[in-house]
Structures are given as structure tokens and as C-alpha cells.
Design a protein around this motif. Structure first.
Motif, PDB file in Angstrom:
ATOM      1  N   MET A 153       0.859  -1.190   0.000  1.00 30.25           N
ATOM      2  CA  MET A 153       0.000   0.000   0.000  1.00 30.25           C
ATOM      3  C   MET A 153       0.896   1.241   0.000  1.00 30.25           C
ATOM      4  SD  MET A 153      -3.431   0.433   0.346  1.00 30.25           S
ATOM      5  CE  MET A 153      -4.672   1.553   1.016  1.00 30.25           C
ATOM      6  N   ILE A 154       0.594   2.209  -0.873  1.00 28.67           N
ATOM      7  CA  ILE A 154       1.469   3.374  -1.061  1.00 28.67           C
ATOM      8  C   ILE A 154       0.755   4.646  -0.616  1.00 28.67           C
ATOM      9  CG2 ILE A 154       2.878   4.680  -2.705  1.00 28.67           C
ATOM     10  CD1 ILE A 154       2.718   2.307  -4.603  1.00 28.67           C
ATOM     11  N   TYR A 155       1.543   5.554  -0.034  1.00 28.28           N
ATOM     12  CA  TYR A 155       1.096   6.933   0.191  1.00 28.28           C
ATOM     13  C   TYR A 155       2.134   7.845  -0.451  1.00 28.28           C
ATOM     14  CZ  TYR A 155       0.190  11.434   2.352  1.00 28.28           C
ATOM     15  OH  TYR A 155      -0.057  12.771   2.554  1.00 28.28           O
ATOM     16  N   VAL A 156       1.674   8.908  -1.119  1.00 29.55           N
ATOM     17  CA  VAL A 156       2.574   9.864  -1.781  1.00 29.55           C
ATOM     18  C   VAL A 156       2.115  11.275  -1.464  1.00 29.55           C
ATOM     19  CG1 VAL A 156       3.486  10.718  -3.974  1.00 29.55           C
ATOM     20  CG2 VAL A 156       3.073   8.260  -3.679  1.00 29.55           C
ATOM     21  N   GLU A 157       3.075  12.154  -1.170  1.00 29.57           N
ATOM     22  CA  GLU A 157       2.763  13.578  -0.980  1.00 29.57           C
ATOM     23  C   GLU A 157       3.828  14.424  -1.662  1.00 29.57           C
ATOM     24  OE1 GLU A 157       1.927  16.860   2.561  1.00 29.57           O
ATOM     25  OE2 GLU A 157       1.722  14.716   2.961  1.00 29.57           O
ATOM     26  N   PHE A 158       3.377  15.376  -2.478  1.00 23.75           N
ATOM     27  CA  PHE A 158       4.291  16.294  -3.158  1.00 23.75           C
ATOM     28  C   PHE A 158       4.588  17.492  -2.270  1.00 23.75           C
ATOM     29  CE2 PHE A 158       2.657  14.068  -6.945  1.00 23.75           C
ATOM     30  CZ  PHE A 158       3.858  13.796  -7.581  1.00 23.75           C
ATOM     31  N   THR A 159       5.825  17.977  -2.349  1.00 23.27           N
ATOM     32  CA  THR A 159       6.260  19.135  -1.572  1.00 23.27           C
ATOM     33  C   THR A 159       7.209  19.973  -2.426  1.00 23.27           C
ATOM     34  OG1 THR A 159       8.302  18.219  -0.616  1.00 23.27           O
ATOM     35  CG2 THR A 159       6.219  17.655   0.474  1.00 23.27           C
ATOM     36  N   HIS A 160       7.546  21.155  -1.913  1.00 18.76           N
ATOM     37  CA  HIS A 160       8.570  21.985  -2.543  1.00 18.76           C
ATOM     38  C   HIS A 160       9.857  22.006  -1.726  1.00 18.76           C
ATOM     39  CE1 HIS A 160       6.084  23.288  -5.768  1.00 18.76           C
ATOM     40  NE2 HIS A 160       5.247  23.967  -5.030  1.00 18.76           N
TER      41      HIS A 160
END
Length: 494
Positions: A153-160
Motif C-alpha cells: 500500500m502506497i502513500y505519496v505527498e508532493f512538496t517543494h
């Protein structure tokens, strides 16, 4: 060529797990005929048949020396060195030979797949995915991926950013996404997790340990250049890069996270996983994670700053306004990917939508209205009224003081004291001269008067016991009004 015994073992282990020959071949990087041969006879070896001579035969030792110096050296570079030694072949034969040699080396470094128990382990890693443009500002785009090792199971979060606080924010969001925490969290040697490593001795980042403490998670650091130790997250990053990213564009960081969250729900976590043969969301039903603590940490970016005269704070190359009554005070700024909040003594006094541009002023209309009300209130102050009665130059100078964010009451009190010392005419002269050079402040007026004027004889008034009576100031009479009255009366009498 004889395949390493580790590869033979892995062929049979995967076959026992129900893997098809095609999948075993793809998993181990070998051909399907090879898989079939070693399934039929684990001790089978290829006959050493004499092969055709190759143009590369005289240069094999030289090629091996180059590979020892740089295992990843490219075929065109090798060809340049061989040509200098008299080789007249093409790059294709060199490329094929290098591919075979690297394939042999890979067999010698085979790794067994280690399957984790449910809820035993999270694996995390960062990936870089280009940039997003905001106006004239380009911000790098990163993604933190977290995978639960048993279910995939994957979780992804984009950031700068990959800063410490941002890592903690993303992990906190991931724990909430999964609904709990695993026993271990596997990281690479990023500085936000590992600050020092000498062999097997590891010193973890103190802030990282402090963040993990309430979750009762044990950090595990991979060995340097040992990507296979976190192969599940490596595969997840690769999958994100080649399945999610192509043909997409993002308006901003919020849009990127909305799109990836939709992809997680509709694609990534409901696909049939090649490694497990099951959908991650189905295997996740077997995972019983530890519950989250009742009180979650505040992981926002935090800094203490001063509120400047323009009733704003500086944060991440931008300015954010505050109520004007906070000017001059030390406040705490806390920010996540969407909002910037300002606190005074743990009380929130302002909240803004975060701007990812640079050199912008983010202002709330309410703050500007409060400033205007304070300015209007100033005109009713007795000292400000007394100073304004000196005439239009004084009123214009007051407006200049307001625009330059000078402390009005303090400045006016000083200017009135200078008026008592030098007289109204001298102060008005100094005001006009200072205004010509856009010099707003009591110190400019004082300097002009000191250099060009002589203080008049000053006879202080009698001091009364009532201090309030000693502080009374009378407005300057406007002689033009008297002149107009005399002229008008004369016309009436005539």
C-alpha cells in the motif's frame, strides 16, 4: 556459463510461491529458457562449446581493467580507448560485450527477497519530479513516498522542500492515511534521518527521533549504496515516475496532491501487484497497525520573527501582514503547504493562504482597514492636532510620516519640543526642507535646526501641581482666517 547457486535457489523459491516462469525471468533478469532449464535440473550446466573468434578477444583484458576502474563506463568511452589500441570494430559489439559482462556480475550479487510481516515495516524515500512555476518563480517538486511493506500500500505527498519539518509533516499525513503506524520505518541515509554513520554504528537525527518517539516506531537505516534493502519503496518511486507522472501538468502544489491522491485510490492501490499477485488494498485488510497517539505533534515549519513597521512579517521570501497592534512585537510563524499562521503568545492573530511565489506581499483587507482606522484616530490626538494647526506643511509632513511607517505620537512629541525650542517658523522651514528630500523623521528636523537655526530665548512656564495642566497645548491660530474676517467686515461697513 554456470548460473550462481543463489540464482538457482531463487528460481525454485519463486516457483514454490506459484510464480510463472515469465514472471521469475523478469524478476531475476534472466531468460525464460534459463528458468525452465534450472527448474528441470538445478545442477544443469551449459556445455563448454567452442565459440567463434571475436574481434574483441585481444582486448578482453583491457576491457576488464576499464570495468574495474568504472563498472558503469559506457560503450562509446570503451570504444574510444580500444580504437586507440588498434581496434577497428563498431560500438555495437562493444555494447553487447559490456551487457554480458554486467549481466554476469549481477548474477554474482543476487539478493533474496525478504517478505515482511503485516504491520512490521514502513519504507520511505524522496523522489525529484521537476518543478512547478508560480508567476516568475520556479519551485522544485519533490515527492515523499511511503509504502507498507507487506501489502505494498502506497502513500505519496508532493512538496517543494525536503526540510526536516516537511519530512515530519508528510510522515504525519502518511500515518493518518494508513490509520496507524508500523513497528519499523526504513530510511536511507538522508540527513534529516541519519546524521552520521561509521560502519554499523549509526547516529540518527535528533529531531527525527523526537518526532518518532510518541509513535513508538524504530528507525532502521539502509547500508550505503544498498538500494535492495529498501527495494519496495524504490519500486514505488519508479512506479510513480512512470505510471503517474507522464502527460500530467500541475497548477500548484495543491493540484499535484489532489491528482496523486486520486491516482492512489483509483490506480496504485487497487492494481494487481506483480510481486504479491494481489491488490495492495486487499492485502492491507490483513494489516493491524498500531493506533495513533491521541495528541499528534505540530510539525509545521516554525520561526520567530519581528513584526515590522509595515505591519508584516518576513517568511520564505514573502511578507505576510498582521494586525497593526502587533507591530514591533516578536511573533511565531507556523506554516504548512497551504497556510501561514502568525501567533502571539500562543494566540493566533493572523492566517494567510501560503504563496509559493517570491518577493510578494500577502495582505488581508481587514489589516489594511485597521491601519486606516488607527491613522484616523491619530488625527484626534491632542498633540497631533496641535502640530497640524501649524499649517499645511505640517499636515503634509504628518502624511509623509504615516506613509513611511514612523511612530507618529513619539515623532510629533519630539517635533513639538523642537517648536518650543526654535519657534514655529524655524520648524516649518526645516519641515519643508526635509520633505523636499523625502526625509521623514524627527532626527532630520532636529539636524537641520541644529545646523541652520539658533534656539530662541526660552522661558519655561510656571509649573503647576496638576501635571495634566502642564501638558496642555494650544493650537496655532490661523492668521489667514483673521485677515479674511477683517476684509469681509470692511466690505460690509463700506
Amino acid at each position: 556459463m554456470k548460473i550462481d547457486s543463489h540464482i538457482i535457489f531463487e528460481i525454485h523459491r519463486l516457483s514454490d510461491l506459484g510464480y510463472k516462469q515469465r514472471k521469475i525471468a523478469r524478476q531475476l533478469g534472466i531468460s525464460r529458457p534459463t528458468v525452465r532449464k534450472y527448474l528441470e535440473n538445478p545442477k544443469r550446466e551449459r556445455a563448454n562449446l567452442p565459440g567463434r573468434p571475436s574481434k574483441l578477444d585481444p582486448y578482453r583484458d583491457l576491457i576488464h581493467q576499464m570495468l574495474e576502474k568504472d563498472p558503469d563506463v559506457s560503450a562509446p568511452v570503451v570504444l574510444q580507448h580500444l580504437t586507440a589500441k588498434g581496434f577497428d570494430g563498431k560500438v555495437t559489439i562493444v555494447r553487447d560485450y559490456l551487457r554480458k559482462q554486467r549481466g554476469q556480475k549481477a548474477f554474482g550479487q543476487a539478493f533474496l527477497r525478504i517478505e515482511s510481516e503485516p504491520a512490521e515495516q514502513f519504507q520511505i524515500d524522496w523522489g525529484h519530479f521537476g518543478h512547478i512555476t508560480y508567476g516568475e518563480t520556479r519551485r522544485k517538486l519533490y515527492a515523499l513516498a511511503v509504502v507498507e511493506s507487506f501489502s505494498r500500500m502506497i502513500y505519496v505527498e508532493f512538496t517543494h522542500s525536503q526540510k526536516q519539518e516537511v519530512l515530519h509533516q508528510c510522515l504525519l499525513h502518511a500515518f493518518s492515511f494508513f490509520g496507524g503506524t508500523a513497528k519499523q520505518i526504513v530510511v536511507d541515509n538522508m540527513l534529516t534521518a541519519v546524521t552520521e554513520r561509521q560502519g554499523n554504528l549509526i547516529r540518527f537525527n535528533g529531531h527525527f527521533l523526537e518526532f518518532l518517539r510518541p509513535f513508538k516506531i524504530t528507525p532502521v537505516a539502509c547500508h550505503v549504496r544498498a538500494a535492495h534493502e529498501k527495494g519496495k519503496i524504490e519500486s514505488a518511486i519508479k512506479y510513480l515516475r512512470y505510471n503517474f507522472l507522464p502527460l500530467r501538468s500541475f497548477v500548484d502544489i495543491v493540484d499535484a496532491n489532489l491528482q496523486v491522491r486520486d491516482w492512489l485510490h483509483q490506480v496504485a492501490n487497487v492494481r494487481l501487484h506483480q510481486g504479491t499477485g494481489c491488490r495492495p488494498i486487499d492485502r492491507f485488510d490483513q494489516v493491524q497497525l498500531r493506533p495513533l497517539p491521541s495528541l499528534l505533534p505540530d510539525c509545521r515549519e516554525t520561526s520567530q520573527v519581528k513584526v515590522y513597521k509595515d505591519f508584516a512579517v518576513r517568511f520564505d521570501a514573502n511578507t505576510y501582514t498582521t494586525p497593526p497592534w502587533v507591530v514591533g512585537k516578536l511573533v511565531t510563524v507556523k506554516a504548512d503547504s497551504t497556510t501561514v499562521s502568525v501567533y502571539l503568545n500562543q494566540k493566533r492573530v493572523a492566517v494567510h493562504q501560503r504563496s509559493w511565489e517570491r518577493k510578494k506581499r500577502i495582505e488581508l483587507p481587514d489589516h489594511r482597514d485597521q491601519v486606516k482606522k488607527l491613522q484616523q484616530k491619530l488625527w484626534h490626538d491632542k498633540n497631533v492636532a496641535a502640530f497640524s494647526s501649524m499649517g499645511q506643511p505640517a499636515v503634509a509632513y504628518l502624511k509623509g510620516l504615516l506613509e513611511s511607517k514612523q511612530p507618529i505620537r513619539k515623532t510629533v512629541a519630539k517635533l513639538l519640543a523642537l517648536k518650543d525650542q526654535y519657534g514655529s517658523a524655524s520648524v516649518l522651514y526645516a519641515i519643508s526642507k526635509a520633505a523636499f528630500f523625502n526625509a521623514y523623521g524627527a532626527e532630520y528636523i532636529e539636524n537641520i535646526l541644529y545646523q541652520e537655526m539658533t534656539p530662541k530665548n526660552h522661558h519655561p512656564p510656571v509649573q503647576l501641581k496638576n501635571e495634566a495642566l502642564n501638558n496642555i497645548r494650544l493650537n496655532e491660530p490661523c492668521l489667514a482666517d483673521y485677515d479674511a474676517y477683517i476684509v469681509k467686515r470692511g466690505q460690509t461697513d463700506g
